[in-house]
Design an enzyme around this catalytic site. Sequence first.
Site, PDB file in Angstrom:
ATOM      1  N   PHE A   1       0.851  -1.195   0.000  1.00  0.00           N
ATOM      2  CA  PHE A   1       0.000   0.000   0.000  1.00  0.00           C
ATOM      3  C   PHE A   1       0.881   1.237   0.000  1.00  0.00           C
ATOM      4  CE2 PHE A   1      -2.513   3.434   1.871  1.00  0.00           C
ATOM      5  CZ  PHE A   1      -3.570   3.430   0.974  1.00  0.00           C
TER       6      PHE A   1
ATOM      7  N   ASP B   1       9.157   2.388   1.525  1.00  0.00           N
ATOM      8  CA  ASP B   1       8.021   3.167   2.006  1.00  0.00           C
ATOM      9  C   ASP B   1       7.909   2.931   3.510  1.00  0.00           C
ATOM     10  OD1 ASP B   1       5.554   4.084   2.825  1.00  0.00           O
ATOM     11  OD2 ASP B   1       4.465   3.359   1.066  1.00  0.00           O
TER      12      ASP B   1
ATOM     13  N   LYS C   1       3.005   8.939   8.362  1.00  0.00           N
ATOM     14  CA  LYS C   1       2.021   8.736   9.441  1.00  0.00           C
ATOM     15  C   LYS C   1       2.452   9.260  10.819  1.00  0.00           C
ATOM     16  CE  LYS C   1      -1.099   5.284   7.629  1.00  0.00           C
ATOM     17  NZ  LYS C   1      -0.723   4.789   6.301  1.00  0.00           N
TER      18      LYS C   1
HETATM   19  C1  LIG Z   1      -0.934   5.142   4.961  1.00  0.00           C
HETATM   20  C2  LIG Z   1       0.126   4.756   4.007  1.00  0.00           C
HETATM   21  C3  LIG Z   1       0.371   5.492   2.830  1.00  0.00           C
HETATM   22  C4  LIG Z   1      -0.510   6.640   2.399  1.00  0.00           C
HETATM   23  O1  LIG Z   1      -0.420   7.718   3.236  1.00  0.00           O
HETATM   24  P1  LIG Z   1      -1.465   8.944   3.077  1.00  0.00           P
HETATM   25  O2  LIG Z   1      -0.985   9.949   4.060  1.00  0.00           O
HETATM   26  O3  LIG Z   1      -2.813   8.378   3.381  1.00  0.00           O
HETATM   27  O4  LIG Z   1      -1.367   9.404   1.676  1.00  0.00           O
HETATM   28  C5  LIG Z   1       1.432   5.112   2.042  1.00  0.00           C
HETATM   29  N1  LIG Z   1       2.215   4.075   2.365  1.00  0.00           N
HETATM   30  C6  LIG Z   1       2.008   3.341   3.480  1.00  0.00           C
HETATM   31  C7  LIG Z   1       2.930   2.219   3.792  1.00  0.00           C
HETATM   32  C8  LIG Z   1       0.955   3.649   4.320  1.00  0.00           C
HETATM   33  O5  LIG Z   1       0.723   2.896   5.409  1.00  0.00           O
END
Ligand SMILES: *Cc1c(COP(=O)(O)O)cnc(C)c1O
Length: 395
Positions: free
Chosen positions: A135, A220, A249
């Site tokens: 994600f 990420d 986050k």
């Molecule tokens: C939540 C998340 C995102 C997206 O972040 P947003 O602030 O909602 O755009 C991207 N990568 C990972 C691993 C995430 O958990």
Amino acid sequence: MPSIAEREAAVFMRTGVRVPINLVRGEGTRVWDEDGKEYLDFLAGIATVSLGHSSPVVVDALTQQARTLIHVSNIFYSVPQIDLAELLVEQSGMSQAFFCNSGAEANEGCIKLARKWARQQRDEAYEIVVADGGFHGRTLTTITASGTPKYAEPFAPLPEGFVHVPYNDIEALREAVTSRTAAVMLEPLQGEGGVNVPDDGYLPAVRRLCDERNVALILDEVQTGMGRCGRMFAFQRAGITPDIMSLAKGLGGGVPVAAFLTNDRCAAFEPGDHGTTFGGQPLATAVALAVARYMVDEDLPAQVEAKGARFMDRLHSLEDRHAAVSGVRGQGLLVALELSSDIAADVVAACRERGLLANNVRPNAVRFVPPLTVSEAELDQAVEIVEQALAAVAG
Ligand SMILES: *Cc1c(COP(=O)(O)O)cnc(C)c1O
């Protein structure tokens, strides 16, 4: 008087499903709804409220900076922005940082940077190899990079140049990386996809592969970074460093701020290549700086490691008493309880009734991401509630 649900139905886009509670106040690990009911918050704004609700660290930095200077744009220098860049560079071993507003936006920046760098290596290199179940956000490019086709398919045509492979499968990655590959982009541990922890050797093998083939490794760390996994960054557990990484986050303790960083090797941006109006503003970066300094000063990642180990131990013990529990997985305080059937939504609802907020990242997996400042007593209390919920749902 119409209810909040009725008012929402009239004016708000229904892009997701709401949990039917209206939270109005928070303090530490606890939140309260409009009826005064108290909850232990093990969702923590989806792993964002890293120092707890209304942490004095966040509130003080926010109010002090708000009185001083909120926003100037990147046309001018800004001290909190450079202070934060220095701290993140020092903590990560990377060389440069850029600030933006969300995880998706940070990942877009990572992808642009990797493509610019890769084209300087090999003219045909533009593909990004990504993992099933990953994600990376909800923009057009990041839904394409994510590993859940149903998030992307309704929005076709999608950007080109993304190749999906199974996660935690180094052979599949070896085959997918070609002369067209610009970068491999992965989460060090898949969060939204189910709290999927890779084998110990996987990330080091990915690092070696990227070096051998001269492609960039993008990690990420939007969910895993900033102490969540018991290190400041999850890649530090694997003993590697990425070329490019994203953060979001937990970075602002609940205030929206995100970042991406690069090492010298991939530092390919030149003036004009990228930008943002709000990103890196004094207000958001002053808060993130206070949060990050607190984490370093208190050695919060080490505390997270110890608390996470204890929490996972207690959850493991539920396996002995409840046939519905089949395992526990996670790192630090990014933890999932694995169930032997698809009852996670019912378990989450039963926990909520009993005053514990969590969510199910899979039909058979409940995720817990409490504030990193959660106490041992609160962790124990949460396990008790989970046990009662299991008894109610699965007998
Ligand atoms: C939540 C998340 C995102 C997206 O972040 P947003 O602030 O909602 O755009 C991207 N990568 C990972 C691993 C995430 O958990």
